[in-house]
Design a protein around this motif. Structure first.
Motif, PDB file in Angstrom:
ATOM      1  N   LEU A 244      -1.817  -6.750 -11.735  1.00  0.00           N
ATOM      2  CA  LEU A 244      -2.572  -5.742 -12.494  1.00  0.00           C
ATOM      3  C   LEU A 244      -3.823  -5.312 -11.737  1.00  0.00           C
ATOM      4  O   LEU A 244      -4.183  -4.136 -11.710  1.00  0.00           O
ATOM      5  N   ILE A 245      -4.495  -6.294 -11.126  1.00  0.00           N
ATOM      6  CA  ILE A 245      -5.730  -5.984 -10.411  1.00  0.00           C
ATOM      7  C   ILE A 245      -5.427  -5.188  -9.143  1.00  0.00           C
ATOM      8  O   ILE A 245      -6.085  -4.187  -8.854  1.00  0.00           O
ATOM      9  N   LEU A 246      -4.398  -5.608  -8.408  1.00  0.00           N
ATOM     10  CA  LEU A 246      -4.060  -4.925  -7.158  1.00  0.00           C
ATOM     11  C   LEU A 246      -3.578  -3.500  -7.404  1.00  0.00           C
ATOM     12  O   LEU A 246      -3.773  -2.615  -6.572  1.00  0.00           O
ATOM     13  N   LYS A 247      -2.958  -3.285  -8.560  1.00  0.00           N
ATOM     14  CA  LYS A 247      -2.462  -1.937  -8.861  1.00  0.00           C
ATOM     15  C   LYS A 247      -3.524  -1.077  -9.536  1.00  0.00           C
ATOM     16  O   LYS A 247      -3.251   0.054  -9.941  1.00  0.00           O
ATOM     17  N   GLY A 248      -4.706  -1.647  -9.703  1.00  0.00           N
ATOM     18  CA  GLY A 248      -5.800  -0.855 -10.263  1.00  0.00           C
ATOM     19  C   GLY A 248      -5.758  -0.710 -11.772  1.00  0.00           C
ATOM     20  O   GLY A 248      -6.503   0.080 -12.351  1.00  0.00           O
ATOM     21  N   ALA A 249      -4.885  -1.482 -12.429  1.00  0.00           N
ATOM     22  CA  ALA A 249      -4.803  -1.383 -13.884  1.00  0.00           C
ATOM     23  C   ALA A 249      -6.016  -2.017 -14.559  1.00  0.00           C
ATOM     24  O   ALA A 249      -6.313  -1.727 -15.707  1.00  0.00           O
ATOM     25  N   LEU A 250      -6.684  -2.889 -13.828  1.00  0.00           N
ATOM     26  CA  LEU A 250      -7.898  -3.518 -14.374  1.00  0.00           C
ATOM     27  C   LEU A 250      -9.079  -3.187 -13.457  1.00  0.00           C
ATOM     28  O   LEU A 250      -9.084  -3.548 -12.287  1.00  0.00           O
ATOM     29  N   GLU A 251     -10.054  -2.514 -14.018  1.00  0.00           N
ATOM     30  CA  GLU A 251     -11.215  -2.094 -13.228  1.00  0.00           C
ATOM     31  C   GLU A 251     -12.099  -3.289 -12.850  1.00  0.00           C
ATOM     32  O   GLU A 251     -12.071  -4.330 -13.508  1.00  0.00           O
TER      33      GLU A 251
ATOM     34  N   GLU B 246       4.832   0.329  -4.229  1.00  0.00           N
ATOM     35  CA  GLU B 246       3.993   0.363  -5.428  1.00  0.00           C
ATOM     36  C   GLU B 246       2.568  -0.087  -5.148  1.00  0.00           C
ATOM     37  O   GLU B 246       1.656   0.220  -5.913  1.00  0.00           O
ATOM     38  N   TYR B 247       2.382  -0.820  -4.068  1.00  0.00           N
ATOM     39  CA  TYR B 247       1.041  -1.270  -3.726  1.00  0.00           C
ATOM     40  C   TYR B 247       0.385  -0.359  -2.701  1.00  0.00           C
ATOM     41  O   TYR B 247      -0.673  -0.662  -2.180  1.00  0.00           O
ATOM     42  N   GLY B 248       1.055   0.771  -2.397  1.00  0.00           N
ATOM     43  CA  GLY B 248       0.413   1.748  -1.528  1.00  0.00           C
ATOM     44  C   GLY B 248       0.804   1.677  -0.066  1.00  0.00           C
ATOM     45  O   GLY B 248       0.281   2.421   0.754  1.00  0.00           O
ATOM     46  N   VAL B 249       1.717   0.766   0.278  1.00  0.00           N
ATOM     47  CA  VAL B 249       2.212   0.748   1.651  1.00  0.00           C
ATOM     48  C   VAL B 249       3.150   1.954   1.811  1.00  0.00           C
ATOM     49  O   VAL B 249       3.935   2.251   0.906  1.00  0.00           O
ATOM     50  N   THR B 250       3.047   2.655   2.924  1.00  0.00           N
ATOM     51  CA  THR B 250       3.895   3.843   3.097  1.00  0.00           C
ATOM     52  C   THR B 250       5.209   3.487   3.787  1.00  0.00           C
ATOM     53  O   THR B 250       5.300   2.489   4.508  1.00  0.00           O
ATOM     54  N   LYS B 251       6.211   4.318   3.546  1.00  0.00           N
ATOM     55  CA  LYS B 251       7.491   4.126   4.225  1.00  0.00           C
ATOM     56  C   LYS B 251       7.302   4.165   5.732  1.00  0.00           C
ATOM     57  O   LYS B 251       7.932   3.414   6.469  1.00  0.00           O
ATOM     58  N   LYS B 252       6.424   5.055   6.168  1.00  0.00           N
ATOM     59  CA  LYS B 252       6.173   5.195   7.603  1.00  0.00           C
ATOM     60  C   LYS B 252       5.704   3.868   8.201  1.00  0.00           C
ATOM     61  O   LYS B 252       6.217   3.420   9.222  1.00  0.00           O
ATOM     62  N   GLU B 253       4.739   3.243   7.536  1.00  0.00           N
ATOM     63  CA  GLU B 253       4.243   1.942   8.024  1.00  0.00           C
ATOM     64  C   GLU B 253       5.374   0.928   8.094  1.00  0.00           C
ATOM     65  O   GLU B 253       5.482   0.151   9.050  1.00  0.00           O
ATOM     66  N   MET B 254       6.192   0.927   7.054  1.00  0.00           N
ATOM     67  CA  MET B 254       7.265  -0.075   6.998  1.00  0.00           C
ATOM     68  C   MET B 254       8.269   0.156   8.106  1.00  0.00           C
ATOM     69  O   MET B 254       8.701  -0.782   8.791  1.00  0.00           O
TER      70      MET B 254
END
Lengths: 122, 122
Positions: free
Chosen positions: A23-30, B102-110
DNA sequence: TAACTGTACTATCATGAATAATACAGTTAG
DNA sequence: CTAACTGTATTATTCATGATAGTACAGTTA
């Protein structure tokens, strides 16, 4: 916010820890969001307060929250955590890909698998 | 052939199971190769025969070996196992990549991470 | 036939997870 | 001030699992 899966072989305290980290890593909790108190959350989940205490201690050890005696536990600033987690994701992906290579999976197959992923399918 | 890592949090029987599965999937053990007997391997590893028995039962359940009472345990034909394992590797890679997205890693990076892997670095 | 094989069963022990019950110290709202 | 909340710490107990130990039985083979 939190659900315990009793079919999950992982211990409860670990499920709670991972769920809050997510939740924290996805920004769901400020940042500075007040976490539910140890006793309150234990009541809600119908589990022992000591189990929540253990999860919170682990979250604090990993830098996800900070706790103040008498006041409560709060979400920590998460920018560096997010960066670190992305690096960790990439490392795990690389490790898994290396292993897959050893079993005969080709880079081409792996890259195609990644390209086929629909974005935003959570 | 088999090494037990006592720093590994996984149970011994699971380490033994996974190690043999790896050897079989990588072709290091031919079909119908005679596995060390339950008692012999237990002696070699200085562990209890029951622990090996548990590992062999799991290997048989997963189709890696077959056992004949009085004769021994033998490596099963592994073609379909290899195919199945490659599919499993790709699935796990896809799941991990979806999560990373979902955590913001891009396909390009992967994809770059995978392309950078040196082949044959086991 | 002796020595090997897998297989099954029971008992015991150590460990870790979870519960239970307190206790203490700090904060805060009424 | 005080009652009710916070985090934190400690001890004891229960429970499940992994591992050990010992034994037994059935099948194979040199």
């Amino acid at each position: 916010m939190i659900l315990i899966d009793y079919k999950d072989p992982r211990p409860i305290y670990e499920q709670v820890t991972e769920r809050f980290a997510e939740l924290i890593l996805k920004g769901a909790l400020e940042s500075d969001f007040k976490m539910p108190s140890v006793r309150t959350l234990a009541m809600e989940l119908s589990i022992n307060p000591n189990t929540i205490q253990k999860a919170y201690m682990e979250l604090e050890r990993r830098g996800f929250i900070y706790s103040v005696k008498g006041r409560g536990s709060f979400v920590a600033g998460n920018d560096s955590l997010v960066i670190r987690h992305r690096q960790d994701c990439l490392k795990r992906l690389g490790d898994l890909a290396s292993e897959a290579l050893e079993y005969g999976v080709t880079k081409k197959e792996m890259i195609e698998t990644i390209e086929k992923i629909k974005e935003g399918k959570s």
